[in-house]
Design a protein around this motif. Structure first.
Motif, PDB file in Angstrom:
ATOM      1  N   SER A   1     -18.751  19.154-100.829  1.00  0.00           N
ATOM      2  CA  SER A   1     -18.899  20.600-100.742  1.00  0.00           C
ATOM      3  C   SER A   1     -17.996  21.503-101.688  1.00  0.00           C
ATOM      4  CB  SER A   1     -18.017  20.736 -99.405  1.00  0.00           C
ATOM      5  OG  SER A   1     -18.524  19.989 -98.251  1.00  0.00           O
ATOM      6  N   SER A   2     -17.752  20.689-102.735  1.00  0.00           N
ATOM      7  CA  SER A   2     -16.716  21.458-103.499  1.00  0.00           C
ATOM      8  C   SER A   2     -17.299  22.768-104.233  1.00  0.00           C
ATOM      9  CB  SER A   2     -16.223  20.794-104.659  1.00  0.00           C
ATOM     10  OG  SER A   2     -17.257  20.035-105.552  1.00  0.00           O
ATOM     11  N   ASP A   3     -18.697  22.960-104.486  1.00  0.00           N
ATOM     12  CA  ASP A   3     -19.166  24.108-105.013  1.00  0.00           C
ATOM     13  C   ASP A   3     -19.167  25.274-104.195  1.00  0.00           C
ATOM     14  OD1 ASP A   3     -20.978  25.286-107.260  1.00  0.00           O
ATOM     15  OD2 ASP A   3     -22.118  25.631-105.822  1.00  0.00           O
ATOM     16  N   GLU A   4     -19.641  25.043-103.032  1.00  0.00           N
ATOM     17  CA  GLU A   4     -19.291  26.180-101.828  1.00  0.00           C
ATOM     18  C   GLU A   4     -17.886  26.707-101.652  1.00  0.00           C
ATOM     19  OE1 GLU A   4     -20.277  29.181 -99.032  1.00  0.00           O
ATOM     20  OE2 GLU A   4     -21.183  28.557-100.878  1.00  0.00           O
ATOM     21  N   ILE A   5     -17.008  25.757-101.776  1.00  0.00           N
ATOM     22  CA  ILE A   5     -15.501  25.905-101.600  1.00  0.00           C
ATOM     23  C   ILE A   5     -14.884  26.862-102.839  1.00  0.00           C
ATOM     24  CG2 ILE A   5     -13.168  24.775-101.351  1.00  0.00           C
ATOM     25  CD1 ILE A   5     -14.318  22.378-100.109  1.00  0.00           C
ATOM     26  N   GLY A   6     -15.403  26.431-104.097  1.00  0.00           N
ATOM     27  CA  GLY A   6     -15.285  27.213-105.283  1.00  0.00           C
ATOM     28  C   GLY A   6     -15.777  28.339-105.129  1.00  0.00           C
ATOM     29  N   ARG A   7     -16.971  28.463-105.020  1.00  0.00           N
ATOM     30  CA  ARG A   7     -17.551  29.981-104.731  1.00  0.00           C
ATOM     31  C   ARG A   7     -16.658  30.663-103.907  1.00  0.00           C
ATOM     32  NH1 ARG A   7     -20.744  33.210-101.691  1.00  0.00           N
ATOM     33  NH2 ARG A   7     -20.472  31.864 -99.815  1.00  0.00           N
ATOM     34  N   LEU A   8     -16.239  30.370-102.604  1.00  0.00           N
ATOM     35  CA  LEU A   8     -15.345  31.154-101.812  1.00  0.00           C
ATOM     36  C   LEU A   8     -14.140  31.598-102.477  1.00  0.00           C
ATOM     37  CD1 LEU A   8     -15.888  29.312 -98.408  1.00  0.00           C
ATOM     38  CD2 LEU A   8     -16.930  31.433 -98.888  1.00  0.00           C
TER      39      LEU A   8
ATOM     40  N   ARG B   1     -23.793  14.209 -98.036  1.00  0.00           N
ATOM     41  CA  ARG B   1     -24.572  14.354 -96.759  1.00  0.00           C
ATOM     42  C   ARG B   1     -24.449  15.686 -96.262  1.00  0.00           C
ATOM     43  NH1 ARG B   1     -20.803  13.274 -92.212  1.00  0.00           N
ATOM     44  NH2 ARG B   1     -18.963  12.737 -92.879  1.00  0.00           N
ATOM     45  N   THR B   2     -25.313  16.197 -95.238  1.00  0.00           N
ATOM     46  CA  THR B   2     -25.128  17.269 -94.581  1.00  0.00           C
ATOM     47  C   THR B   2     -24.811  17.269 -93.197  1.00  0.00           C
ATOM     48  OG1 THR B   2     -27.672  17.341 -93.675  1.00  0.00           O
ATOM     49  CG2 THR B   2     -27.395  18.145 -96.011  1.00  0.00           C
TER      50      THR B   2
ATOM     51  N   ALA C   1     -19.086  22.763 -87.602  1.00  0.00           N
ATOM     52  CA  ALA C   1     -20.155  23.456 -88.158  1.00  0.00           C
ATOM     53  C   ALA C   1     -19.666  24.207 -89.424  1.00  0.00           C
ATOM     54  CB  ALA C   1     -20.249  25.021 -87.074  1.00  0.00           C
ATOM     55  N   ASP C   2     -18.392  24.385 -89.758  1.00  0.00           N
ATOM     56  CA  ASP C   2     -17.999  24.983 -90.980  1.00  0.00           C
ATOM     57  C   ASP C   2     -18.122  24.254 -91.991  1.00  0.00           C
ATOM     58  OD1 ASP C   2     -17.655  27.472 -90.349  1.00  0.00           O
ATOM     59  OD2 ASP C   2     -15.662  27.272 -89.609  1.00  0.00           O
ATOM     60  N   TRP C   3     -17.604  22.628 -91.759  1.00  0.00           N
ATOM     61  CA  TRP C   3     -17.948  21.539 -92.748  1.00  0.00           C
ATOM     62  C   TRP C   3     -19.165  21.318 -93.256  1.00  0.00           C
ATOM     63  CZ3 TRP C   3     -14.717  20.308 -96.069  1.00  0.00           C
ATOM     64  CH2 TRP C   3     -13.351  20.191 -96.039  1.00  0.00           C
ATOM     65  N   ALA C   4     -20.121  21.431 -92.075  1.00  0.00           N
ATOM     66  CA  ALA C   4     -21.613  21.241 -92.184  1.00  0.00           C
ATOM     67  C   ALA C   4     -22.161  22.451 -93.108  1.00  0.00           C
ATOM     68  CB  ALA C   4     -22.232  21.201 -91.043  1.00  0.00           C
ATOM     69  N   ARG C   5     -21.482  23.358 -93.150  1.00  0.00           N
ATOM     70  CA  ARG C   5     -22.354  24.763 -93.654  1.00  0.00           C
ATOM     71  C   ARG C   5     -21.605  24.649 -95.045  1.00  0.00           C
ATOM     72  NH1 ARG C   5     -20.952  28.065 -90.367  1.00  0.00           N
ATOM     73  NH2 ARG C   5     -22.835  28.097 -89.373  1.00  0.00           N
ATOM     74  N   LEU C   6     -20.578  24.275 -95.419  1.00  0.00           N
ATOM     75  CA  LEU C   6     -19.802  24.059 -96.664  1.00  0.00           C
ATOM     76  C   LEU C   6     -20.743  23.087 -97.555  1.00  0.00           C
ATOM     77  CD1 LEU C   6     -16.171  23.827 -96.029  1.00  0.00           C
ATOM     78  CD2 LEU C   6     -17.289  25.715 -97.292  1.00  0.00           C
ATOM     79  N   ALA C   7     -20.916  21.939 -96.991  1.00  0.00           N
ATOM     80  CA  ALA C   7     -22.015  20.653 -97.527  1.00  0.00           C
ATOM     81  C   ALA C   7     -23.172  21.364 -97.859  1.00  0.00           C
ATOM     82  CB  ALA C   7     -21.923  19.605 -96.596  1.00  0.00           C
ATOM     83  N   ASN C   8     -23.960  22.042 -96.749  1.00  0.00           N
ATOM     84  CA  ASN C   8     -25.245  22.313 -97.037  1.00  0.00           C
ATOM     85  C   ASN C   8     -25.387  23.268 -98.182  1.00  0.00           C
ATOM     86  OD1 ASN C   8     -27.610  21.204 -94.974  1.00  0.00           O
ATOM     87  ND2 ASN C   8     -25.382  21.257 -93.793  1.00  0.00           N
ATOM     88  N   ARG C   9     -24.480  24.281 -98.191  1.00  0.00           N
ATOM     89  CA  ARG C   9     -24.552  25.255 -99.097  1.00  0.00           C
ATOM     90  C   ARG C   9     -24.285  24.897-100.616  1.00  0.00           C
ATOM     91  NH1 ARG C   9     -21.720  30.667 -96.499  1.00  0.00           N
ATOM     92  NH2 ARG C   9     -23.277  31.049 -94.910  1.00  0.00           N
ATOM     93  N   SER C  10     -23.340  23.667-100.670  1.00  0.00           N
ATOM     94  CA  SER C  10     -23.366  23.335-102.103  1.00  0.00           C
ATOM     95  C   SER C  10     -24.494  22.309-102.270  1.00  0.00           C
ATOM     96  CB  SER C  10     -21.915  22.180-101.661  1.00  0.00           C
ATOM     97  OG  SER C  10     -20.685  23.046-101.641  1.00  0.00           O
ATOM     98  N   ILE C  11     -24.949  21.515-101.611  1.00  0.00           N
ATOM     99  CA  ILE C  11     -26.085  20.541-101.858  1.00  0.00           C
ATOM    100  C   ILE C  11     -27.342  21.405-102.189  1.00  0.00           C
ATOM    101  CG2 ILE C  11     -27.799  18.955-100.794  1.00  0.00           C
ATOM    102  CD1 ILE C  11     -25.341  17.926 -99.249  1.00  0.00           C
ATOM    103  N   GLU C  12     -27.454  22.435-101.598  1.00  0.00           N
ATOM    104  CA  GLU C  12     -28.538  23.357-102.075  1.00  0.00           C
ATOM    105  C   GLU C  12     -28.620  24.017-103.509  1.00  0.00           C
ATOM    106  OE1 GLU C  12     -28.552  26.647 -99.378  1.00  0.00           O
ATOM    107  OE2 GLU C  12     -29.399  25.641 -97.892  1.00  0.00           O
ATOM    108  N   ARG C  13     -27.416  23.973-103.906  1.00  0.00           N
ATOM    109  CA  ARG C  13     -27.025  24.476-105.288  1.00  0.00           C
ATOM    110  C   ARG C  13     -26.949  23.255-106.524  1.00  0.00           C
ATOM    111  NH1 ARG C  13     -24.088  28.472-102.620  1.00  0.00           N
ATOM    112  NH2 ARG C  13     -22.054  27.387-102.935  1.00  0.00           N
ATOM    113  N   TYR C  14     -27.099  21.878-106.300  1.00  0.00           N
ATOM    114  CA  TYR C  14     -26.746  20.705-106.957  1.00  0.00           C
ATOM    115  C   TYR C  14     -27.793  20.901-108.179  1.00  0.00           C
ATOM    116  CZ  TYR C  14     -23.725  18.079-103.848  1.00  0.00           C
ATOM    117  OH  TYR C  14     -22.675  17.524-102.940  1.00  0.00           O
ATOM    118  N   GLN C  15     -29.109  21.154-107.817  1.00  0.00           N
ATOM    119  CA  GLN C  15     -30.198  21.120-108.930  1.00  0.00           C
ATOM    120  C   GLN C  15     -29.948  22.400-109.828  1.00  0.00           C
ATOM    121  OE1 GLN C  15     -34.016  21.005-106.905  1.00  0.00           O
ATOM    122  NE2 GLN C  15     -33.898  18.863-106.876  1.00  0.00           N
ATOM    123  N   GLU C  16     -29.486  23.490-109.023  1.00  0.00           N
ATOM    124  CA  GLU C  16     -29.338  24.753-110.044  1.00  0.00           C
ATOM    125  C   GLU C  16     -28.112  24.328-111.060  1.00  0.00           C
ATOM    126  OE1 GLU C  16     -26.758  28.646-109.284  1.00  0.00           O
ATOM    127  OE2 GLU C  16     -28.051  28.149-107.649  1.00  0.00           O
ATOM    128  N   ILE C  17     -26.944  23.784-110.570  1.00  0.00           N
ATOM    129  CA  ILE C  17     -26.014  23.504-111.796  1.00  0.00           C
ATOM    130  C   ILE C  17     -26.567  22.349-112.500  1.00  0.00           C
ATOM    131  CG2 ILE C  17     -23.636  22.613-111.601  1.00  0.00           C
ATOM    132  CD1 ILE C  17     -23.482  23.204-108.723  1.00  0.00           C
TER     133      ILE C  17
END
Length: 397
Positions: A365-372, A59-60, A65-81
């Motif tokens: 949010s794991s994709d954004e955490i991994g990106r960081l 969910r977004t 604010a930081d947890w929301a940003r981690l989630a949103n950035r990850s979810i945006e990349r789900y389809q790409e992955i």
């Protein structure tokens, strides 16, 4: 001394697999070291991971604010992955958050609505009658409201997400080693990774993403300050003939008037045994696991029966059509850092970094955490990424 690899990621879970993919997008010479899922958990003597599952809420909305940003950035990349790997893992069925209605003196739903408004998330808010009409399989206590996020929310299959991340990294040349790392040290101008099988691998930099096992004695040059807690989840088997009745069920977060009964619930999904299960979690007990040996022993127990039975009592009222006798359970862990955010930073050396501490909220949010984590290794720091926290790890004194 020349290193075998530019980067080694230790830990093939959700964060580690994501970090390996992101590193492979930018560089050659990436290796990922971590064991496969054990076939026999009860008798397995090695390490475990908490992504051995088929459904986690995504969910977004978040009031941080930081947890929301981690989630949103990850979810945006789900389809790409998914597109990159050819593996589907995301199911956009929506997420429903239910609690006492606004104006009741309980601020939970008020805070959810405020967070959604701040983030610009499109939601529907339902009262008691509308909840019954829209979600007939649920039976909430009276005086509730539900906030429904239809888009960019639902659930992911963590097993498949990890598989997708690893496959995408391998397609770009990353090497995968099925082994357990016991030590990472900086010596002779390289970082050396030693495994349980007796092998050694060297790299210019190493990122340790070992989840709860990041506290294992001797693994890191500095002992990490992080609390690892035992958790139990329960599963209710649903016959194929009954699945149609749950076909539009969203993921659920429920905060009733008794906060000890706060739970999250996933709609029925098919697990590797070919059967469909509805899953419930939100174990209220904090059983601290202080050592690597205690974490391993906990996973082998398969969970705590008292927690399982408490979940059965909740589901019997909340989802009356579920047969609570067809019940099983599993053990997992959650890792909490002192900051309440993932720990992403260097550990006693400019060659060795740590990436851990999901704080019970990191699967989505794991994709954004991994990106960081990948940014940290590649650039030497995390700056200008739009976060208020610096994700600095804390170490034991």
């Amino acid at each position: 001394m020349a290193a075998q690899f530019k980067y080694i990621v230790v830990g093939a879970g959700m964060m580690g697999a994501a970090a390996a993919r992101h590193l492979s997008l930018e560089s050659d010479g990436v290796a990922l070291i971590g064991p496969h899922e054990p076939a026999d958990i009860r008798n397995h003597q090695g390490v475990f991971a908490s992504h051995y599952d088929a459904a986690r809420i995504t969910r977004t909305i978040d009031d941080d604010a930081d947890w929301a940003r981690l989630a949103n950035r990850s979810i945006e990349r789900y389809q790409e992955i998914e597109r990159e790997s050819g593996i589907g893992f995301y199911h956009e069925v929506g997420c429903l958050i239910v609690g006492k209605a606004r104006g009741s003196g309980v601020p939970y739903i008020e805070n959810v609505c405020a967070a959604a408004e701040t983030l610009g998330v499109d939601t529907d808010v339902f009262g008691d009658a509308e909840l019954i009409q829209r979600f007939p399989y649920f039976s909430f206590e009276s005086g509730c409201e539900g906030v429904f996020e239809r888009r960019n929310a639902g659930h992911i299959n963590p097993r498949e997400m990890v598989r997708a991340q690893i496959l995408a990294a391998e397609k770009r040349g990353a090497m995968r080693y099925d082994d357990i790392v016991v030590s990472v040290r900086d010596a002779g101008g390289v970082a050396t990774v030693t495994t349980a099988s007796g092998k050694s691998h060297t790299a210019e930099k190493v990122l340790v993403a070992a989840g709860g096992f990041s506290i294992a004695e001797g693994l890191l040059p500095q002992a990490l300050s992080m609390n690892v807690y035992a958790r139990t989840v329960a599963f209710f088997e649903v016959d194929d003939a009954d699945l149609r009745g749950f076909s539009e069920m969203p993921s659920l977060i429920y905060e009733p008037s008794d906060p000890t009964k706060h739970i999250y619930l996933l709609p029925p999904v098919v697990y590797p045994d070919g059967k469909a299960y509805l899953k419930i979690g939100g174990d209220p007990e904090n059983i601290l696991l202080g050592t690597d040996a205690e974490i391993r022993a906990w996973f082998r127990t398969g969970g705590k029966p008292e927690v399982r039975d408490n979940f059965a009592a909740i589901v019997e009222t909340l989802v009356p059509s579920i047969d609570v006798a067809r019940l099983s359970m599993a053990a997992c862990v959650t890792s909490y850092t002192p900051s309440g955010y993932p720990a992403i930073g260097y550990c006693g050396s400019g060659r060795i970094a740590v990436l851990t501490g999901g704080c019970g909220a990191a699967a989505k949010s794991s994709d954004e955490i991994g990106r960081l984590g990948a940014v940290l290794l590649a650039q030497g720091h995390i700056e200008d990424e739009g976060y208020e926290t610096d994700f600095a790890p804390a170490f034991a004194s």
